[in-house]
Structures are given as structure tokens and as C-alpha cells.
Design an enzyme around this catalytic site. Structure first.
Site, PDB file in Angstrom:
ATOM      1  N   HIS A 267     -12.536   2.922   6.311  1.00 39.40           N
ATOM      2  CA  HIS A 267     -11.276   2.229   6.030  1.00 39.40           C
ATOM      3  C   HIS A 267     -10.800   1.352   7.195  1.00 39.40           C
ATOM      4  O   HIS A 267      -9.744   0.716   7.101  1.00 39.40           O
ATOM      5  CB  HIS A 267     -10.167   3.233   5.689  1.00 39.40           C
ATOM      6  CG  HIS A 267     -10.202   3.707   4.270  1.00 39.40           C
ATOM      7  ND1 HIS A 267     -10.262   5.030   3.907  1.00 39.40           N
ATOM      8  CD2 HIS A 267     -10.190   3.007   3.095  1.00 39.40           C
ATOM      9  CE1 HIS A 267     -10.280   5.137   2.594  1.00 39.40           C
ATOM     10  NE2 HIS A 267     -10.249   3.930   2.071  1.00 39.40           N
TER      11      HIS A 267
ATOM     12  N   TYR B  21       0.833  -1.201   0.000  1.00 33.72           N
ATOM     13  CA  TYR B  21       0.000   0.000   0.000  1.00 33.72           C
ATOM     14  C   TYR B  21       0.865   1.246   0.000  1.00 33.72           C
ATOM     15  O   TYR B  21       1.943   1.282   0.608  1.00 33.72           O
ATOM     16  CB  TYR B  21      -0.882   0.041   1.256  1.00 33.72           C
ATOM     17  CG  TYR B  21      -1.923  -1.045   1.341  1.00 33.72           C
ATOM     18  CD1 TYR B  21      -2.593  -1.505   0.209  1.00 33.72           C
ATOM     19  CD2 TYR B  21      -2.252  -1.599   2.578  1.00 33.72           C
ATOM     20  CE1 TYR B  21      -3.576  -2.481   0.313  1.00 33.72           C
ATOM     21  CE2 TYR B  21      -3.236  -2.580   2.695  1.00 33.72           C
ATOM     22  CZ  TYR B  21      -3.883  -3.018   1.546  1.00 33.72           C
ATOM     23  OH  TYR B  21      -4.850  -3.981   1.653  1.00 33.72           O
TER      24      TYR B  21
ATOM     25  N   ASN C 226      -6.370   0.335  -7.457  1.00 34.65           N
ATOM     26  CA  ASN C 226      -6.427  -0.641  -6.381  1.00 34.65           C
ATOM     27  C   ASN C 226      -6.778  -1.972  -7.041  1.00 34.65           C
ATOM     28  O   ASN C 226      -7.285  -1.999  -8.167  1.00 34.65           O
ATOM     29  CB  ASN C 226      -7.495  -0.224  -5.366  1.00 34.65           C
ATOM     30  CG  ASN C 226      -7.501  -1.132  -4.156  1.00 34.65           C
ATOM     31  OD1 ASN C 226      -6.467  -1.433  -3.598  1.00 34.65           O
ATOM     32  ND2 ASN C 226      -8.687  -1.605  -3.776  1.00 34.65           N
TER      33      ASN C 226
ATOM     34  N   ARG D 257      -6.177   6.815  -8.640  1.00 34.07           N
ATOM     35  CA  ARG D 257      -5.282   5.786  -8.127  1.00 34.07           C
ATOM     36  C   ARG D 257      -5.818   4.435  -8.557  1.00 34.07           C
ATOM     37  O   ARG D 257      -6.971   4.307  -8.954  1.00 34.07           O
ATOM     38  CB  ARG D 257      -5.154   5.851  -6.605  1.00 34.07           C
ATOM     39  CG  ARG D 257      -6.440   5.542  -5.858  1.00 34.07           C
ATOM     40  CD  ARG D 257      -6.253   5.680  -4.349  1.00 34.07           C
ATOM     41  NE  ARG D 257      -5.386   4.659  -3.805  1.00 34.07           N
ATOM     42  CZ  ARG D 257      -5.813   3.490  -3.307  1.00 34.07           C
ATOM     43  NH1 ARG D 257      -7.094   3.195  -3.296  1.00 34.07           N
ATOM     44  NH2 ARG D 257      -4.985   2.603  -2.827  1.00 34.07           N
TER      45      ARG D 257
ATOM     46  N   GLU E 203      -9.345  -1.747  -9.862  1.00 37.84           N
ATOM     47  CA  GLU E 203     -10.212  -0.578  -9.731  1.00 37.84           C
ATOM     48  C   GLU E 203      -9.436   0.667 -10.125  1.00 37.84           C
ATOM     49  O   GLU E 203      -8.395   0.970  -9.532  1.00 37.84           O
ATOM     50  CB  GLU E 203     -10.659  -0.406  -8.269  1.00 37.84           C
ATOM     51  CG  GLU E 203     -11.469  -1.564  -7.732  1.00 37.84           C
ATOM     52  CD  GLU E 203     -11.785  -1.435  -6.244  1.00 37.84           C
ATOM     53  OE1 GLU E 203     -12.589  -2.245  -5.751  1.00 37.84           O
ATOM     54  OE2 GLU E 203     -11.227  -0.536  -5.576  1.00 37.84           O
TER      55      GLU E 203
ATOM     56  N   TYR F 164      -6.637 -10.241   3.671  1.00 42.73           N
ATOM     57  CA  TYR F 164      -7.632  -9.173   3.541  1.00 42.73           C
ATOM     58  C   TYR F 164      -8.318  -9.231   2.183  1.00 42.73           C
ATOM     59  O   TYR F 164      -9.532  -9.061   2.076  1.00 42.73           O
ATOM     60  CB  TYR F 164      -6.961  -7.807   3.739  1.00 42.73           C
ATOM     61  CG  TYR F 164      -7.890  -6.662   3.469  1.00 42.73           C
ATOM     62  CD1 TYR F 164      -8.908  -6.337   4.363  1.00 42.73           C
ATOM     63  CD2 TYR F 164      -7.793  -5.914   2.290  1.00 42.73           C
ATOM     64  CE1 TYR F 164      -9.786  -5.305   4.103  1.00 42.73           C
ATOM     65  CE2 TYR F 164      -8.669  -4.887   2.021  1.00 42.73           C
ATOM     66  CZ  TYR F 164      -9.665  -4.587   2.927  1.00 42.73           C
ATOM     67  OH  TYR F 164     -10.541  -3.574   2.653  1.00 42.73           O
ATOM     68  N   LYS F 165      -7.539  -9.488   1.144  1.00 42.50           N
ATOM     69  CA  LYS F 165      -8.111  -9.545  -0.200  1.00 42.50           C
ATOM     70  C   LYS F 165      -8.825 -10.871  -0.457  1.00 42.50           C
ATOM     71  O   LYS F 165      -9.472 -11.040  -1.488  1.00 42.50           O
ATOM     72  CB  LYS F 165      -7.020  -9.299  -1.249  1.00 42.50           C
ATOM     73  CG  LYS F 165      -6.502  -7.853  -1.237  1.00 42.50           C
ATOM     74  CD  LYS F 165      -5.314  -7.694  -2.160  1.00 42.50           C
ATOM     75  CE  LYS F 165      -4.662  -6.307  -2.051  1.00 42.50           C
ATOM     76  NZ  LYS F 165      -5.428  -5.237  -2.693  1.00 42.50           N
TER      77      LYS F 165
HETATM   78  C1  HEM Z   1     -12.469   9.200  -0.712  1.00 45.02           C
HETATM   79  C2  HEM Z   1     -12.849   8.176  -1.356  1.00 45.02           C
HETATM   80  C3  HEM Z   1     -12.609   6.756  -0.912  1.00 45.02           C
HETATM   81  C4  HEM Z   1     -13.565   5.849  -0.610  1.00 45.02           C
HETATM   82  C5  HEM Z   1     -15.077   6.065  -0.646  1.00 45.02           C
HETATM   83  C6  HEM Z   1     -12.898   4.619  -0.240  1.00 45.02           C
HETATM   84  C7  HEM Z   1     -13.535   3.472   0.161  1.00 45.02           C
HETATM   85  C8  HEM Z   1     -12.919   2.297   0.510  1.00 45.02           C
HETATM   86  C9  HEM Z   1     -13.603   1.123   0.982  1.00 45.02           C
HETATM   87  C10 HEM Z   1     -15.108   1.012   1.203  1.00 45.02           C
HETATM   88  C11 HEM Z   1     -12.675   0.161   1.194  1.00 45.02           C
HETATM   89  C12 HEM Z   1     -12.948  -1.255   1.708  1.00 45.02           C
HETATM   90  C13 HEM Z   1     -12.846  -1.280   3.218  1.00 45.02           C
HETATM   91  C14 HEM Z   1     -13.390  -2.579   3.829  1.00 45.02           C
HETATM   92  O1  HEM Z   1     -12.675  -3.596   3.832  1.00 45.02           O
HETATM   93  O2  HEM Z   1     -14.532  -2.579   4.309  1.00 45.02           O
HETATM   94  C15 HEM Z   1     -11.391   0.734   0.857  1.00 45.02           C
HETATM   95  C16 HEM Z   1     -10.188   0.062   0.902  1.00 45.02           C
HETATM   96  C17 HEM Z   1      -8.965   0.687   0.722  1.00 45.02           C
HETATM   97  N1  HEM Z   1      -8.738   2.034   0.479  1.00 45.02           N
HETATM   98 FE1  HEM Z   1     -10.140   3.427   0.120  1.00 45.02          FE
HETATM   99  N2  HEM Z   1     -11.550   4.798  -0.326  1.00 45.02           N
HETATM  100  C18 HEM Z   1     -11.326   6.097  -0.732  1.00 45.02           C
HETATM  101  C19 HEM Z   1     -10.114   6.696  -0.951  1.00 45.02           C
HETATM  102  C20 HEM Z   1      -8.901   6.101  -0.739  1.00 45.02           C
HETATM  103  C21 HEM Z   1      -7.646   6.750  -0.953  1.00 45.02           C
HETATM  104  C22 HEM Z   1      -7.437   8.173  -1.464  1.00 45.02           C
HETATM  105  C23 HEM Z   1      -6.692   5.857  -0.636  1.00 45.02           C
HETATM  106  C24 HEM Z   1      -5.224   6.183  -0.747  1.00 45.02           C
HETATM  107  C25 HEM Z   1      -4.238   5.615  -0.276  1.00 45.02           C
HETATM  108  C26 HEM Z   1      -7.361   4.615  -0.214  1.00 45.02           C
HETATM  109  C27 HEM Z   1      -6.758   3.446   0.183  1.00 45.02           C
HETATM  110  C28 HEM Z   1      -7.396   2.235   0.406  1.00 45.02           C
HETATM  111  C29 HEM Z   1      -6.701   0.973   0.587  1.00 45.02           C
HETATM  112  C30 HEM Z   1      -5.194   0.761   0.574  1.00 45.02           C
HETATM  113  C31 HEM Z   1      -7.691  -0.006   0.771  1.00 45.02           C
HETATM  114  C32 HEM Z   1      -7.472  -1.515   0.906  1.00 45.02           C
HETATM  115  C33 HEM Z   1      -7.691  -2.089  -0.476  1.00 45.02           C
HETATM  116  C34 HEM Z   1      -7.314  -3.532  -0.717  1.00 45.02           C
HETATM  117  O3  HEM Z   1      -6.307  -4.037  -0.192  1.00 45.02           O
HETATM  118  O4  HEM Z   1      -7.994  -4.172  -1.535  1.00 45.02           O
HETATM  119  N3  HEM Z   1      -8.701   4.809  -0.293  1.00 45.02           N
HETATM  120  N4  HEM Z   1     -11.560   2.041   0.446  1.00 45.02           N
END
Ligand code: HEM
Lengths: 350, 200
Positions: free
Chosen positions: A193, A37, A225, A223, A265, A316-317
Site C-alpha cells: 500500500h 478514503y 474501491n 468494501r 472494484e 494517484y488514480k
Molecule cells: C488485504 C487485502 C488487500 C490487498 C491485497 C490490497 C491491495 C492493494 C493494492 C495492490 C493497491 C494499489 C497500490 C499501488 O498503487 O501500487 C491498493 C490500493 C488501495 N487500498 Fe488496498 N488492498 C487490500 C486491502 C485493503 C483494505 C482492507 C483497505 C481498507 C481501507 C484498503 C485500502 C486501499 C486504498 C484506499 C487504496 C488506494 C485506492 C485508490 O485510490 O484507487 N486496501 N490496495
């Protein structure tokens, strides 16, 4: 050249397929042979011709079928689209952004004519024609967010900005990597988050939020993901986990290349003009291991990334159970040769 | 029984500290079970909190009522259950003036629901405090059928609405006042891990 849209399914018989062109333009998320990350934000200001980064809202061969799948999911569970009362204006902001962008970027597919606040929208791929009055909810068949996101690929969240935080107060979420809008609606940036491992301790969310709170108008960011999904299924929601969960255990060494998909994504972030909210489209792309390994650089790199990924991230994934089989399959495409920098394959001229 | 100590967890898992007096300002106090003792301790630290307090108490199986009543709040009421207390509590929230403090004390189920109602009624989050006492049972929302199962003490547990066997997540929604329960044998139907008591 006008776009051809596939007639395909994302459930039951899973007829989803990528054309060679769709594979070539796939937004491969790894710019090096390992992954962790990071605050991987960059301006969403175009990109190489033909890639998904090029247009503001990418439309591809899966558009029509994806919208059909969304309609099926919504009919079954209307809670996938929610908007708290104060988010109506943000919904209109977002509708305008998408209509303006699509009509300009894809004039042969979409058109928008404005006569004051009387607008005329034509969506040719979906066969929709709508005359309505901007900001008047009685002139659309549903709320503005639902209306436009039934016609826009990817999930969408609208974030209200207040108290130095972002609040997920509206969204359309039918193709998520296992999180629930209904549960998360109303949460702030740190709350939704909360389940993510490591990133909190690394300070990633503090830095990302600071950046987003200052996001200017007309300067969107993006970004990437990613996760892994068994079968090209869009609705990998927690709501239906008991229905799609068993499919995760149907992977075998024989079918892993076809069944196991990389799900990327392309997330973009847009400041909205009237509401000061942020729109967060989460545009998903699916490609099977067989698809990806047609490009040697991607085959080599995917093998190294998935082999070396920290266990916490694989857990986690949600692919820990199938990881050995996936890595074993991919190892056949890794001859140990060094890979070039960046995400693009060497062969395609992109 | 002192304030519960919680093990480290994710950001949404609520943790509660001791109640802190906001002095003689108007106050709504809602407690269940051993939560009464948190209010009694609060008054021991600052007796003035009771001057304009409206106290609502759900005894559960405890007998703290007489001691709580003796603290002398202008309005004191006992209810047999949260459901029975709901209308009264919501009226108190609707009548609350600027500067009213809300003190919640007792089980997670009570705190979660009351806090969700208070925020929905427009109380400022800064005006709300909660101290956990007594049972660590959780209010769980089934992510599949959306039904809430009250007072869950084991992991996994059976959803009282749809019958799926759910594991207990620490992910908590303040809007719903509930933790999330997710099907534990989704990938391997029928293969359920041994049942354990949930920990604070
Ligand atoms: C502002 C808009 C954003 C929304 C609505 C959003 C929403 C989410 C949601 C719902 C999750 C899943 C959490 C769960 O397990 O329940 C997630 C995961 C994550 N988000 Fe965001 N996020 C946003 C922005 C960002 C930004 C700007 C970053 C920048 C670093 C970020 C980093 C991450 C990471 C690293 C994960 C884990 C993903 C994975 O390993 O698959 N997010 N986010």
C-alpha cells in the site's frame, strides 16, 4: 431465467457493452456527494436481490468474455499469476470456496459433486468439465489458484498471515488498476500500500490491518474501491502501460461520455480454513459516463464527486489530464437538486 | 563520508541507519566502496564484532581495502565486483548458523541484492543490518521488460534491456532488491521531461 453472456472485447476494438440491466445493477461506489478514503468495510452477507452484493461470487453477463480476455493476458505474460511455494494449500482452500459457492448460488451454471476427495466440477458457461482429486495437484491442468481464477471474474490475491501482518504471497492479476503483482509479490500490507497517498497518515491501513488479522471464518467482509479508465480495458497494468497509455490522450469533449469509464472494484475478504490465509477477490465493474448518466441521481452525484475530489487522489488514480473534460461533460447532468442517501439510484426499485 | 541522510518518502523506500554491533557473535560482512568506512566505524565502536567475522569487500574505485583488512577479521576477501563475489556470499549464507549476524554496507545496489539473497536463504530479517554509504545510485527493475539496470543515477533513464525511457519510482521490492522503473512517455510517446540527478 438463464443468464445471457455477451460476446465482447476489452481491447483493440472494445466491443464491451452493458445491457440496461447491467447498468441498473452497477455497484455505484458513492453513498454521498463527496469522496475520501475511509475504512469502508462491511459484512459480505448478501445484499439486495439482483445487485452484485447478493451472491458470494457475482457472475454477470460479462463472465465468458472476461475469462477470454484473462487467457489472452496470461498467454502474453505468465507472471500475472504467481504463487510462492507455501501458498499451495491456500490455493486449494480458495478453489473449494469458489466451487462450493458457485455451485450453490448458480446451480444452473455450475455443479460440484464430491465423492470423498474425488470431485467432479462442471462449469457450463465455459464448457469445462473436470474430475480431480482435491489437494492432489497432479490431477489439475495447472495450480489450484490458477485453475479456479481462470474461471472466476476479478483479480485475486492470497495473503499469508504471519508476524502480525499479511503477506501478498500469491495472486492472479490481469485486470488491475495499474499495480504489478510481479513487483508486489512477497510484500506485506504496509509495503504494497506504500504508493497510496493520504491513507497512511489517516491511520486507515493500521486500522484495516488490525481488523483483517482478526477476520473470522465464514464471516467475509467487503468494501468498494474505484478509479477511472479510458476505454473498457481490463489490462491496465503497469507492465503494458506503454501500450495503453496513449489511449488516455484520445479523450475529446465529443467522445468522453462513451470512452471514459468508471471502474469499480467490489473487494471481498475471506478467511480460508486450512491455511489460515485470507483470500482477496477484487471484482471489477466497468460503466461508461453515458451508461451512468442514464440514472439521474448517479449523474448528479458523479459530477459533484469528481469535481470536488482532492487533487492528490485524482493524480494517484491517473485522471488529472482528463478531469476538466470529464467534469464539464458531467455538469450537464447536474441540475443542483439534492441527492438521496445511499448508493442505489432512485428510479430502479432495487 | 557519513551515513547517508534520506529525504522523506513512501513506506517501501528503504532507509538505513548506522550499523549496531551484535558483539562477538559469528558475522558475515559485505561492503562495497565507501561502505568499508561504515565497517571501520563499527569496529571503532566495538572491536569484538570482528572476532568471528567473514568480511567480503568490493572496492569499486576506493582504496579502503588495506585499512579494512587490518581490522583483523579471521576471513577477509576482496572481489572485483558483486557478480564475482556472489558464489562466495551465497556459500557464507548457506553456512550461516543460528545467531549469525549479517552486516551490509555501501551502495543501494549491493544492499538491495544482498538483502534479497539473505532473506531468500532464510536469514531472519532481524539478523540483517544495512548502512548506506557512497553512491546513491539505484538498482532499477523495468516494470515492462523486467530487466534490471544497475547503478542508475538519473531520472529518467534508459532501460539497458528494452530501451524504454523510465522514470524512477520510490516503490521498492525487497524480494527483487530493486526500485521500480516505469515508462515516462507512455501517454505522450517521445515527450520526455529533462533528465535530473536522483536525490537521496
Ligand atoms: C488485504 C487485502 C488487500 C490487498 C491485497 C490490497 C491491495 C492493494 C493494492 C495492490 C493497491 C494499489 C497500490 C499501488 O498503487 O501500487 C491498493 C490500493 C488501495 N487500498 Fe488496498 N488492498 C487490500 C486491502 C485493503 C483494505 C482492507 C483497505 C481498507 C481501507 C484498503 C485500502 C486501499 C486504498 C484506499 C487504496 C488506494 C485506492 C485508490 O485510490 O484507487 N486496501 N490496495
Amino acid at each position: 431465467m438463464t443468464m445471457q453472456f455477451n460476446d465482447e472485447t476489452f481491447r483493440d476494438d472494445y466491443t464491451y457493452r452493458n445491457s440496461p440491466e447491467a447498468i441498473r445493477r452497477f455497484p455505484f461506489p458513492f453513498d454521498q456527494d463527496s469522496y475520501m478514503y475511509s475504512v469502508n468495510l462491511e459484512p459480505h452477507a448478501g445484499g439486495r436481490e439482483g445487485t452484485p452484493f447478493n451472491k458470494r461470487f457475482d457472475v454477470d453477463e460479462h463472465y465468458v468474455s472476461e475469462m477470454r480476455d484473462r487467457a489472452i493476458t496470461l498467454a502474453d505474460d505468465p507472471l500475472r499469476c504467481q504463487s510462492l511455494p507455501h501458498m499451495e494449500l491456500a490455493g486449494w482452500d480458495f478453489l473449494e470456496l469458489v466451487m462450493d459457492s458457485k455451485a450453490e448460488d448458480y446451480p444452473d451454471l455450475f455443479s460440484l459433486t464430491k465423492d470423498g476427495d474425488r470431485w467432479h466440477w462442471v462449469n457450463r458457461p465455459l464448457g469445462i468439465e473436470q474430475r480431480f482429486t482435491f489437494l492432489d495437484p497432479t490431477t489439475l491442468p495447472c495450480g489450484p489458484l490458477e485453475y479456479i481464477t481462470r474461471q472466476t471474474q476479478g483479480d485475486h490475491a492470497l495473503l499469508d498471515q504471519r508476524e502480525g501482518n499479511l503477506w501478498m504471497d500469491a495472486g492472479m492479476v490481469t485486470s488491475q488498476a495499474d499495480w504489478s503483482l510481479d513487483f508486489d509479490v512477497g510484500m506485506n500490507f504496509f509495503e504494497w500500500h506504500a504508493p497510496v497517498p493520504k491513507a497512511h497518515e489517516m491511520g486507515i491501513f493500521q486500522r484495516a490491518l488490525k481488523f483483517l488479522l482478526a477476520l473470522p471464518l465464514s464471516k467475509p467482509s467487503r468494501r468498494l474501491n474505484w478509479t477511472l479508465t479510458v476505454n473498457p480495458r481490463l489490462d491496465t497494468s503497469p507492465e503494458n502501460y506503454h501500450k495503453w497509455g496513449p489511449e488516455k490522450r484520445t479523450v475529446t469533449p465529443e467522445n468522453v461520455g462513451a470512452k471514459q469509464h468508471l471502474r469499480v472494484e467490489l473487494q471481498t475478504l475471506w478467511r480460508l480454513p486450512r491455511s489460515n490465509a485470507i483470500a482477496f477477490p477484487i471484482r471489477g465493474y466497468l460503466a461508461s459516463m453515458e451508461d451512468l448518466t442514464t440514472l439521474p441521481k448517479w449523474g448528479r452525484r458523479l459530477h459533484r464527486v469528481l469535481r470536488d475530489l482532492p487533487d492528490e487522489l485524482a493524480d494517484y488514480k491517473g485522471f488529472t489530464v482528463n478531469r476538466p473534460m470529464i467534469v464539464d461533460y458531467l455538469s450537464k447532468f447536474d441540475d443542483g437538486v439534492p441527492t438521496s442517501a445511499g448508493i442505489y439510484p432512485d428510479e430502479t426499485g432495487l | 563520508m557519513p551515513c547517508t541522510e534520506f529525504s522523506p518518502s513512501i513506506f517501501t523506500r528503504p532507509v538505513y541507519a548506522d550499523l549496531v554491533s551484535r558483539g562477538a557473535a559469528p558475522a558475515i560482512m559485505l561492503a562495497d566502496g565507501d561502505g568499508a568506512e561504515a565497517l571501520i566505524d563499527l569496529v571503532a565502536r566495538d572491536a569484538s564484532v570482528m572476532e568471528q567475522a567473514h568480511v567480503m569487500f568490493i572496492p569499486l574505485a576506493t582504496n579502503h581495502g588495506a585499512r579494512l583488512k587490518a581490522l583483523g577479521a579471521p576471513s577477509y576477501h576482496e572481489s572485483p565486483s558483486f557478480a564475482a563475489c556472489l558464489e562466495r556470499f551465497q556459500k557464507a549464507l548457506a553456512d550461516a548458523r543460528m545467531g549469525t549476524s549479517l552486516y551490509l554496507a555501501g551502495t543501494e545496489g549491493l544492499i538491495g541484492q544482498a538483502m534479497a539473497l539473505a532473506v531468500a536463504a532464510g536469514l531472519a530479517p532481524g539478523a540483517i543490518q544495512a548502512e548506506h554509504r557512497g553512491s546513491i545510485a539505484r538498482r532499477m527493475q523495468c516494470v515492462h521488460c523486467k530487466g534490471v539496470t544497475e547503478a542508475v543515477t538519473t531520472d529518467p533513464f534508459v532501460c539497458s534491456h528494452c530501451g524504454l525511457t523510465l522514470f524512477v519510482r520510490d516503490h521498492f521490492s525487497r524480494r527483487l532488491g530493486a526500485f521500480q522503473g516505469v515508462c515516462v512517455d507512455a501517454e505522450t510517446p517521445g515527450i520526455v521531461p529533462p533528465t535530473q540527478e536522483i536525490q537521496p
